[in-house]
Design an enzyme around this catalytic site. Structure first.
Site, short mmCIF file in Angstrom:
data_model
loop_
_atom_site.label_atom_id
_atom_site.label_comp_id
_atom_site.label_asym_id
_atom_site.label_seq_id
_atom_site.Cartn_x
_atom_site.Cartn_y
_atom_site.Cartn_z
N GLY A 1 83.38 -0.97 21.46
CA GLY A 1 82.36 -0.59 22.43
C GLY A 1 82.91 0.49 23.34
O GLY A 1 83.96 0.32 23.97
N GLY B 1 107.63 19.64 27.57
CA GLY B 1 107.45 20.01 26.17
C GLY B 1 107.88 18.92 25.20
O GLY B 1 107.33 18.79 24.10
N GLU C 1 87.26 -10.37 21.90
CA GLU C 1 87.61 -9.08 21.30
C GLU C 1 87.94 -8.05 22.37
O GLU C 1 88.93 -7.32 22.25
CB GLU C 1 86.45 -8.58 20.43
N GLU D 1 81.21 3.98 27.90
CA GLU D 1 79.83 4.13 28.37
C GLU D 1 79.02 2.87 28.09
O GLU D 1 78.24 2.42 28.94
CB GLU D 1 79.20 5.35 27.69
N PRO E 1 83.65 -11.39 24.18
CA PRO E 1 84.62 -11.54 25.27
C PRO E 1 86.07 -11.54 24.79
O PRO E 1 86.92 -10.85 25.36
CB PRO E 1 84.23 -12.89 25.90
N PRO F 1 78.23 4.88 8.92
CA PRO F 1 78.15 6.30 9.27
C PRO F 1 77.05 6.61 10.28
O PRO F 1 77.19 7.53 11.09
CB PRO F 1 77.87 6.97 7.92
N GLY F 2 75.98 5.81 10.28
CA GLY F 2 74.87 6.07 11.19
C GLY F 2 74.67 5.01 12.25
O GLY F 2 73.65 5.01 12.95
N ALA F 3 75.62 4.08 12.39
CA ALA F 3 75.48 3.00 13.37
C ALA F 3 76.85 2.61 13.89
O ALA F 3 77.67 2.06 13.16
CB ALA F 3 74.79 1.80 12.74
#
Length: 380
Positions: A367, A343, A245, A370, A243, A131-133
């Site tokens: 990844g 549509g 992945e 950015e 590489p 959740p934080g990484a």
């Protein structure tokens, strides 16, 4: 169907294998994709069918129960799966986790898991993100503290592909929180280990047939022999696999972009507006011409990158550039293809809608775009 007439990375054996992949997917996957989307998971019997046909982990050596083939066979599976429009988690097992087990596993670990991974009896996941990484894996907080001959794991993971189906999870954890990246290790956790819990199957924008989960580790006690690779080398082990992945992601993106383009061509040639087909308008032809040029470049680049990887020469920077370019190109093609459907493109009954939804995450997982630019800049 993907056109193989101009491809340069494959040989006749790859082409024969592709015929098998198409037949297996046509029988066991394609007719049930709507059901997989609705239920949010690809059932184990489909994994078994793919395993029996040799579609799972083809690079695993014969001594470990596999076929000992090159990565080109993995690429064939990835291309056909993505062109079909399924988000089944086969490529994670083929292109990512199998390598970890074969390259880093002890003889006992290989014997326990790899034969089942090949047959589809064992489904794997790798738990990195928390959740934080996310992209910054050095920031993970899951810990694995030594207790005699055991490790006690505490923490949580999220966005884990194959999380609901997985029989064993490769967990990225801090064995020495004071050492930063150098204190990170990879640890195997069987799904029936006390203290291991699966959270909900996450509700995603797209890739609905991929079971993507939260995982929780509450005093999960495993023997130290469950460590995969060397203690404290987890971060390096992860970087070594990047590489392949990232190339795997690029392969899937190229194939799904081609499918979206093909759908747009088919639709615009059949759809009439103002007395002629939509295809006959100059805007349509020019848009498709632009996309076709991008796809032509993409296939040529993909064969170059795939050949480089088969030769053991593809660098992390090159693979990151491939992921960046192919994912960004994929989104350009997807969005234009949906627009050309008008549509109808917003209706789930059309394949382009699913392709468009599924494509959005590719610029994030493995990844972000950015982060890819950061990695590429290091080789400049």
């Amino acid at each position: 169907m993907l056109d193989m007439s101009t491809r340069t990375a494959y040989n006749e054996d790859h082409d024969m294998f592709r015929d098998t992949v198409r037949k297996v997917f046509a029988e066991h996957l394609a007719p049930h994709m709507d059901e997989h989307e609705e239920k949010g998971i690809v059932p184990r019997e489909v994994w078994k069918a793919c395993g029996e046909a040799g579609l799972l982990c083809p690079t695993v050596s014969e001594e470990n129960g596999g076929l000992g083939l090159d990565f080109g066979y993995n690429a064939v599976v990835a291309e056909e799966l993505s062109y079909l429009g399924s988000s089944a988690g086969f490529t994670l097992q083929n292109d990512i986790t199998a390598n970890y087990f074969e390259r880093l596993g002890s003889p006992e670990q290989k014997a326990k898991y790899l034969p089942g991974m090949v047959t589809g009896d064992v489904i794997t996941a790798i738990a990195m993100t928390e959740p934080g990484a996310g992209s910054d894996l050095q920031g993970i907080r899951t810990t694995a503290k030594e207790d005699g001959n055991h490790l006690v794991i505490n923490g949580s993971k999220t966005y884990i592909t194959n999380g609901q189906n997985a029989d064993v999870v490769i967990v990225v954890a801090k064995t020495d929180p004071t050492m930063g990246a150098k204190g990170t290790s990879l640890i195997l956790v069987d799904a029936d280990t006390p203290g291991f819990e699966r959270g909900r199957n996450l509700d995603k924008i797209g890739q609905h047939s991929a079971d993507t989960s939260e995982l929780f580790f509450n005093d999960v006690r495993v023997p130290k022999t469950n460590m995969l690779g060397a203690e404290g080398m987890g971060f390096i082990h992860l970087m070594e696999e990047l590489p392949q992945e990232r190339l795997s992601i690029a392969i899937g993106c190229q194939a799904s972009a081609q499918r979206a383009f093909d759908e747009a061509v088919k639709f615009t040639k059949e759809r009439a507006a103002f007395g002629k087909t939509v295809f006959e308008f100059q805007n349509t032809k020019f848009t498709l011409a632009d996309l076709k040029a991008d796809l032509q470049v993409g296939w040529a680049h993909l064969d170059w990158a795939l050949t480089r990887h088969l030769q053991g020469k593809l660098t992390t920077g090159e693979a990151s550039a491939a992921k960046l370019w192919h994912t960004e190109m994929q989104w350009k093609v997807m969005d234009a293809a949906l627009q050309l459907h008008g549509g109808a493109g917003y209706m789930n009954e059309y394949a382009v809608a699913r392709l468009w939804r599924d494509a959005r995450v590719t610029r994030i997982f493995g990844g972000t775009s950015e982060i890819m630019k950061e990695v590429i800049s290091r080789e400049i």
